[in-house]
Design an enzyme around this catalytic site. Structure first.
Site, mmCIF file in Angstrom:
data_model
loop_
_atom_site.group_PDB
_atom_site.id
_atom_site.type_symbol
_atom_site.label_atom_id
_atom_site.label_comp_id
_atom_site.label_asym_id
_atom_site.label_seq_id
_atom_site.Cartn_x
_atom_site.Cartn_y
_atom_site.Cartn_z
ATOM 1 N N ARG A 39 32.179 46.393 19.837
ATOM 2 C CA ARG A 39 33.914 47.053 19.557
ATOM 3 C C ARG A 39 33.161 48.594 18.761
ATOM 4 N NH1 ARG A 39 39.197 44.349 20.243
ATOM 5 N NH2 ARG A 39 40.077 45.073 22.596
ATOM 6 N N LYS A 203 49.320 35.880 36.428
ATOM 7 C CA LYS A 203 50.592 36.335 36.594
ATOM 8 C C LYS A 203 50.760 37.423 37.197
ATOM 9 C CE LYS A 203 52.994 34.481 32.500
ATOM 10 N NZ LYS A 203 53.818 35.496 31.384
ATOM 11 N N GLY A 356 39.852 42.798 28.667
ATOM 12 C CA GLY A 356 40.213 41.588 29.053
ATOM 13 C C GLY A 356 39.280 40.417 29.156
ATOM 14 N N GLY A 379 45.135 46.093 28.142
ATOM 15 C CA GLY A 379 46.460 46.066 28.351
ATOM 16 C C GLY A 379 46.681 48.085 28.608
HETATM 17 P P1 AMP Z 1 44.912 37.548 32.935
HETATM 18 O O1 AMP Z 1 46.070 37.071 31.247
HETATM 19 O O2 AMP Z 1 46.602 37.928 33.562
HETATM 20 O O3 AMP Z 1 44.301 37.907 33.595
HETATM 21 O O4 AMP Z 1 44.920 35.841 33.071
HETATM 22 C C1 AMP Z 1 43.874 35.437 32.762
HETATM 23 C C2 AMP Z 1 43.763 33.341 33.221
HETATM 24 O O5 AMP Z 1 44.532 33.569 34.387
HETATM 25 C C3 AMP Z 1 42.374 33.121 32.924
HETATM 26 O O6 AMP Z 1 42.663 32.539 31.304
HETATM 27 C C4 AMP Z 1 42.909 32.039 34.025
HETATM 28 O O7 AMP Z 1 41.981 30.690 33.804
HETATM 29 C C5 AMP Z 1 44.230 31.993 34.857
HETATM 30 N N1 AMP Z 1 43.538 31.807 35.856
HETATM 31 C C6 AMP Z 1 42.945 32.675 37.277
HETATM 32 N N2 AMP Z 1 42.998 31.670 37.745
HETATM 33 C C7 AMP Z 1 44.197 30.915 37.958
HETATM 34 C C8 AMP Z 1 44.673 29.909 38.830
HETATM 35 N N3 AMP Z 1 44.005 29.551 39.987
HETATM 36 N N4 AMP Z 1 45.783 29.056 37.944
HETATM 37 C C9 AMP Z 1 46.561 29.010 36.673
HETATM 38 N N5 AMP Z 1 45.903 29.368 36.094
HETATM 39 C C10 AMP Z 1 45.073 30.741 35.894
#
Ligand code: AMP
Length: 399
Positions: A39, A203, A356, A379
């Protein structure tokens, strides 16, 4: 889009003027040492331009979450030190618990052209995140002109990103924001086709608006990661103990229908790597198809799926990727994310990585320099993909 017609640092006269630059110096610190300086490096082009053009440069940023109090461990002092080394120019640090107190004012009042002062963590003041007028005015009182170069906080309406613009003579964006707008803007508004977007991560609920908006724009939408299981459930497959958002199953069904109506190719996992528990030591088991038995959870896309997704990338001219394909932090479940990253690295398409986790994954795998653009804002880039206007950019003067 009204964000794409903003003045840049080159459109304003900066010679001899005090320029307050909002940077994103929110770097990881361990015992006062900066452990990732991407950064800081990202902020250098704007700062160098201002030095070369004889501005008086006042830098500001937030760091971590001090929650409106002066916290020594979240002081920007180490940033001033490292910036001095990177620029080979002394960056004076205005230590000041009030951020815009006597120390900061004195440091700024004696500045000469080409000099740089860094003021203290903007979030040491509780007004910052509430965008309160008094603090916006204080920040503005230090300068004649405001330049925003903090893409990572452009989706937040704070004093140092939005409020301050109301009380300066002129405002513009810096090179980093300009670059983000160019790549993200072109990809979403004017993509070379086929345009493929890959979404992953934990999610569905975090990406509802992204999915909805991208279905209006892309030729192919690829879904992996934890969020894929809500979609597989919506299609009637058994998903065992996989991550699922029951209240989003209906929404997933709607999105599957929307993709059909828009003739968007929606790709979902056709096989999985599963385990009996969420652990780095869990034994990885391959499934033959989408279905997962009751005692197991899906932690990565399977090999057939990885190939399907990599093939989609191969035929694309523009790819936007946000979110890992599985629990890539665990070696046994990183393959899907690695395969997709590889496909992007080998592709001739314009490849854009949202910030991210996907940015981190691409960098850890050593593919960083193979991508067209890695966004500095997780974000902010997601909100951009949602089609939202980012307040920190909207607030700047138009050309
Ligand atoms: P996000 O912050 O929504 O981009 O999510 C990233 C996180 O999602 C990472 O820490 C991954 O370990 C988790 N993740 C990805 N695939 C899965 C899965 N199949 N089950 C649980 N967590 C997951």
């Amino acid at each position: 889009m009204s964000m794409l017609n903003k003045k840049t640092v080159e459109d304003i006269n900066v010679k001899g003027r005090k320029v307050l630059v909002r940077c994103d110096f929110n770097v990881p610190l361990e015992n006062g040492k900066i452990t990732d300086e991407n950064r800081l490096v990202g902020a250098l082009p704007t700062i160098k331009y201002l030095v070369e053009n004889d501005a008086k440069i006042i830098l500001c940023s937030h760091l971590g979450k001090p929650k409106g109090e002066a916290k020594k461990e979240l002081s920007l002092e180490p940033v001033a030190k490292r910036l001095s080394e990177l620029l080979n120019i002394d960056v004076k640090f205005a230590a000041d618990d009030n951020v815009v107190g006597e120390n900061a004012k004195n440091a700024v009042s004696t500045m000469e052209n080409g000099q740089i002062v860094l003021i203290e963590n903007t979030r040491f003041r509780k007004e910052e995140t509430k965008n309160e007028e008094n603090y916006s005015k204080e920040l503005a009182s230090l300068a004649d002109v405001f330049v925003n170069d903090a893409f990572g906080t452009a989706h937040r309406a704070h004093c140092s990103t939005v409020g301050v613009t109301n009380f300066v003579e002129e405002s513009a964006c810096g090179y980093l924001i300009q670059k983000e707008l160019k790549f993200l803007g072109d990809a979403v508004e004017n993509p070379k086709r086929p345009f493929v977007s890959i979404l992953g991560g934990a999610k569905v609920s975090d990406k509802i608006n992204v999915i909805n908006n991208l279905l209006e724009k892309v030729d192919t939408l690829v879904i992996g990661g934890g969020m894929a299981y809500t979609f597989l459930k919506a299609q009637g497959y058994s998903i065992g103990k996989s991550l699922v958002e029951e209240d989003k199953v209906e929404y997933a069904k709607e999105m599957i229908e929307k993709a059909k109506a828009k003739s968007v190719d929606l790709l979902l996992p056709i096989d999985n790597v599963v385990a009996a528990e969420f652990s780095k030591d869990a034994a990885p088991i391959k499934t033959d198809d989408q279905n997962i038995e009751d005692a197991y959870m899906g932690l990565d896309i399977g090999q057939k799926t990885a190939k399907l997704y990599a093939d989609a990338v191969k035929s694309a001219k523009t790819v936007v990727w946000n979110g890992p394909m599985g629990v890539f932090e665990f070696e046994n479940f990183a393959n899907g994310t690695v395969e997709v990253a590889k496909a992007l690295a080998e592709s001739d398409a314009t490849t854009i990585i949202g910030g991210g986790d996907s940015a981190a994954a691409v960098n850890i795998l050593g593919f960083g320099d193979k991508m067209t653009h890695i966004s500095t804002g997780g974000g902010a880039s997601l909100e951009f993909l949602e089609g939202k206007e980012l307040p920190g950019i909207v607030a700047l003067n138009n050309k």
